[in-house]
Design a protein around this motif. Structure first.
Motif, PDB file in Angstrom:
ATOM      1  N   GLU A  27      27.597  45.506  48.746  1.00 41.26           N
ATOM      2  CA  GLU A  27      26.475  45.014  47.950  1.00 41.26           C
ATOM      3  C   GLU A  27      26.742  43.572  47.565  1.00 41.26           C
ATOM      4  N   VAL A  28      25.741  42.925  46.977  1.00 41.89           N
ATOM      5  CA  VAL A  28      25.831  41.488  46.698  1.00 41.89           C
ATOM      6  C   VAL A  28      26.993  41.152  45.767  1.00 41.89           C
ATOM      7  N   MET A  29      27.341  42.069  44.846  1.00 43.44           N
ATOM      8  CA  MET A  29      28.412  41.774  43.902  1.00 43.44           C
ATOM      9  C   MET A  29      29.775  41.677  44.581  1.00 43.44           C
ATOM     10  N   ALA A  30      29.920  42.310  45.752  1.00 40.76           N
ATOM     11  CA  ALA A  30      31.177  42.166  46.494  1.00 40.76           C
ATOM     12  C   ALA A  30      31.373  40.713  46.901  1.00 40.76           C
ATOM     13  N   TYR A  31      30.303  40.081  47.371  1.00 41.37           N
ATOM     14  CA  TYR A  31      30.379  38.671  47.756  1.00 41.37           C
ATOM     15  C   TYR A  31      30.577  37.789  46.533  1.00 41.37           C
ATOM     16  N   TYR A  32      29.898  38.138  45.445  1.00 39.87           N
ATOM     17  CA  TYR A  32      30.043  37.355  44.211  1.00 39.87           C
ATOM     18  C   TYR A  32      31.495  37.358  43.729  1.00 39.87           C
ATOM     19  N   TRP A  33      32.102  38.541  43.654  1.00 42.17           N
ATOM     20  CA  TRP A  33      33.477  38.629  43.153  1.00 42.17           C
ATOM     21  C   TRP A  33      34.466  37.984  44.114  1.00 42.17           C
ATOM     22  N   ALA A  34      34.187  38.093  45.409  1.00 42.08           N
ATOM     23  CA  ALA A  34      35.058  37.429  46.383  1.00 42.08           C
ATOM     24  C   ALA A  34      35.016  35.911  46.186  1.00 42.08           C
ATOM     25  N   LEU A  35      33.809  35.366  45.979  1.00 46.07           N
ATOM     26  CA  LEU A  35      33.659  33.933  45.710  1.00 46.07           C
ATOM     27  C   LEU A  35      34.381  33.536  44.427  1.00 46.07           C
ATOM     28  N   LEU A  36      34.132  34.299  43.368  1.00 45.42           N
ATOM     29  CA  LEU A  36      34.688  33.952  42.058  1.00 45.42           C
ATOM     30  C   LEU A  36      36.216  33.970  42.082  1.00 45.42           C
ATOM     31  N   ILE A  37      36.797  35.005  42.681  1.00 42.34           N
ATOM     32  CA  ILE A  37      38.258  35.111  42.721  1.00 42.34           C
ATOM     33  C   ILE A  37      38.854  34.002  43.586  1.00 42.34           C
TER      34      ILE A  37
END
Length: 222
Positions: A121-131
């Motif tokens: 889901e989109v939050m997987a990409y968000y957290w990958a970016l943030l980390i």
């Protein structure tokens, strides 16, 4: 949303930082650039969120994602500021190492979410970016510490005016270029649907890959 915010933070924290760092010193440029980045990121996210609530047709930040966008924009903008300081100090090898670190972390973390944790889901990409950007920002900050030497904050108004003057030349051009890209994506979304937007965006990124060598040479020359 983050890209649009960076268009405004880069007026004082973009390419002009590279130019001014060897002339004014890291410490004297760091203070106004940090304050500007923090304030403009918050103001930009707030304005976009407010516009979306008042006039839904102008919505850029989806409902429920204000803090996600704000935090990610802060991390990416400050990481970009670190990289500009490294270039201004002519630490090209460190600059390259930070970019490679960010890319490797992004791919590794996103792959973990998708293929190991099964989070698609989109939050997987968000957290990958943030980390990935957070770790790179921390590493870049540590590498900059030896070059930050306290200096007298004299003639700061003149310095800020100079940074804005140099930064404005590039950022006005970047603003119109980015808006043209976004407008084309909006038209494609309107006439051909969301899936076509993804195809066009991928095509644009692949086409921009052709600039890799010339852009890299340009950075070193700059």
């Amino acid at each position: 949303s983050v890209t649009i915010i960076q268009l405004f933070t880069n007026f004082l924290a973009g390419g002009a930082v590279i130019y001014m760092t060897p002339r004014a010193g890291v410490y004297r440029v760091l203070i106004p650039a940090t304050v500007w980045t923090f304030a403009i990121t918050f103001a930009g996210a707030a304005v976009m969120w407010l516009l979306g609530r008042l006039w839904p047709v102008t919505e850029i930040i989806p409902q429920g994602y204000f803090w996600h966008v704000l935090v990610l924009a802060w991390v990416i903008s400050f990481n970009s500021l670190n990289l500009n300081f490294l270039l201004g100090l002519e630490k090209v090898k460190l600059f390259n190492m930070m970019n490679v670190l960010m890319s490797v972390l992004l791919i590794a973390i996103l792959s973990f979410f998708l293929f190991v944790a099964g989070i698609r889901e989109v939050m997987a990409y968000y957290w990958a970016l943030l980390i990935a950007y957070s770790v790179t920002f921390a590493a870049g900050s540590v590498s900059l510490i030896p070059f930050i030497k306290k200096e007298p904050l004299t003639n700061m108004k003149t310095l800020i005016a100079e940074i804005l003057r140099f930064g404005s030349y590039v950022q006005v051009a970047n603003f119109f270029q980015t808006m043209n890209y976004r407008l084309s994506l909006k038209f494609v979304d309107l006439f051909h649907g969301r899936a076509a937007v993804g195809v066009l965006n991928l095509g644009l990124q692949l086409a921009e890959g052709l600039w890799l060598i010339s852009r890299s040479l340009g950075i070193v020359q700059y």
